[in-house]
Design an enzyme around this catalytic site. Structure first.
Site, short mmCIF file in Angstrom:
data_model
loop_
_atom_site.label_atom_id
_atom_site.label_comp_id
_atom_site.label_asym_id
_atom_site.label_seq_id
_atom_site.Cartn_x
_atom_site.Cartn_y
_atom_site.Cartn_z
N HIS A 157 0.82 -1.22 0.00
CA HIS A 157 0.00 0.00 0.00
C HIS A 157 0.85 1.26 0.00
CE1 HIS A 157 0.19 1.00 4.39
NE2 HIS A 157 0.15 -0.30 4.61
N GLU A 162 -5.10 2.06 2.68
CA GLU A 162 -5.06 0.85 3.51
C GLU A 162 -5.22 1.16 4.98
OE1 GLU A 162 -3.03 -2.40 5.93
OE2 GLU A 162 -2.66 -0.23 5.81
N HIS A 173 4.03 2.88 12.99
CA HIS A 173 3.06 3.95 13.26
C HIS A 173 3.64 4.99 14.22
CE1 HIS A 173 -0.88 2.03 11.67
NE2 HIS A 173 0.17 1.61 10.98
#
Length: 361
Positions: free
Chosen positions: A68, A214, A325
């Protein structure tokens, strides 16, 4: 330029590109530049996923290799009277990795530097120091003295905000740090798979795909799979290693440098057993290291792809990535290179008979 140098240049361009969910133009253009020389056709679906088609045997099965394009980041939602920006997180964020991090706000007039504001510890009472700050209370400081000045910079609600972390080869050059490995490494692998198959007779049609959105619900996986109607899918993403302080095997099994991860289970999909067994048998036959792992709290594009049409046998192959993240994450180059080798060897063996055997047993 050596093959290694050209690979590192591609990885730098992919990860430095700014592209949160719904704003993937920059990384899509980079991926398009690098994958077009190895594709017979490059198209897009209606919401921006890139689809590069390479025909080996036109009567063979359709194999989708997907990473992605989008990265986690933020979106401007409000500008207050003092010129500070309020924002919506895009993708999953943990508040403790957000404060005092540098960001880039992408506006119609160009990029603007900023920082997620934080209180100095001097003014925090003891009980407040122990609690994470709720992201709803956070703001971005772009050095504007007023709302009018911020507007004059070109800032508007809906503008994209991305973390700042330039692509970096670390002291041990096997370790690579960047802001958007999740999931530009999957896009890089899709590019390199088509590159390695150039001039090679493979018994199928391969689609190297850069999906969009995504991080906000596997959306581009659904639309691009609908466009392709694949027979089998190999999704390439990032995974969680358990090799840093504070992590245990109950959290994650894998270690950087020990090979790509084969995901047996995640919250979006149970790996197709026959395809999973085929992938691992090819790895063992070719002495390509791999690691099993599971991710009970997350998912990949396979979660949508495997539900396309009448169902698509799918497996997720991931690259162990530290500090997912957040503003900066780290991968190991050997895992990336071994993932490319594994996918190429798998694709070389996926003829019509093998595909039927996997699908129908």
């Amino acid at each position: 330029m050596s093959e290694l140098d050209s690979r590192l240049t591609m990885l730098k361009e992919l990860t430095d590109a700014k592209g949160i969910s719904g704003n993937e133009r920059e990384p899509r253009e980079v991926m398009k530049k690098y994958i077009t020389p190895y594709a017979d056709e490059v198209t897009q679906d209606g919401i921006g996923s890139l689809v590069a088609k390479k025909v080996g045997d036109a009567s063979g099965p359709k194999i989708m290799v997907a990473g992605h394009l989008d990265e986690v980041g933020f979106m401007v939602t409000q500008i207050d009277d003092k010129g500070f920006l309020r924002f919506q997180t895009i993708g999953g964020w943990w508040e403790q990795v957000m404060l005092a991090q540098r960001v880039t706000v992408v506006t119609k007039n160009g990029d603007i530097p900023g920082v997620v504001g934080s209180k100095p510890p001097h003014v925090l009472p003891p009980e407040e120091r122990k609690k994470p700050v709720d992201k709803k209370q956070m703001f971005i400081d772009i050095g504007a003295a007023s709302r009018e000045e911020a507007l004059s910079f070109g800032v508007r609600p809906g503008d994209m905000v991305v973390p700042v972390c330039d692509f970096t080869v670390m002291k041990n050059p096997k370790y690579l740090m960047a802001k958007a490995w999740d999931n530009r490494i999957g896009c890089a692998i899709a590019i390199d798979v088509l590159k390695e198959l150039k001039g090679v007779n493979h018994p199928n049609i391969v689609y190297g795909v850069g999906t969009v959105q995504e991080e906000v619900g596997l959306r581009g996986a659904q639309t691009s799979a609908h466009l392709i109607q694949p027979d089998l899918a190999l999704t390439v993403d990032t995974g969680i290693p358990g090799d840093t302080p504070g992590m245990s095997e109950r959290d994650a099994l894998s270690k950087l440098g020990n090979g790509p991860q084969i995901i047996v289970y995640d919250a979006s999909m149970i790996a197709h057993k026959a395809l999973l067994d085929f992938v691992t048998s090819v790895a063992e036959e070719n002495n390509i290291p791999y690691q099993y792992d599971f991710v009970p709290g997350g998912g990949t594009d396979s979660g949508r792809i495997h539900l396309t049409g009448n169902g698509v046998p799918s497996v997720s192959i991931t690259i162990a990535t530290r500090y997912l993240h957040s503003s900066a994450s780290i991968i190991h180059r050997d895992d990336y290179e071994n993932a490319v080798k594994l996918l190429v060897e798998v694709i070389k063996r996926l003829d019509s008979n093998k595909a039927k055997e996997i699908i129908f047993g």
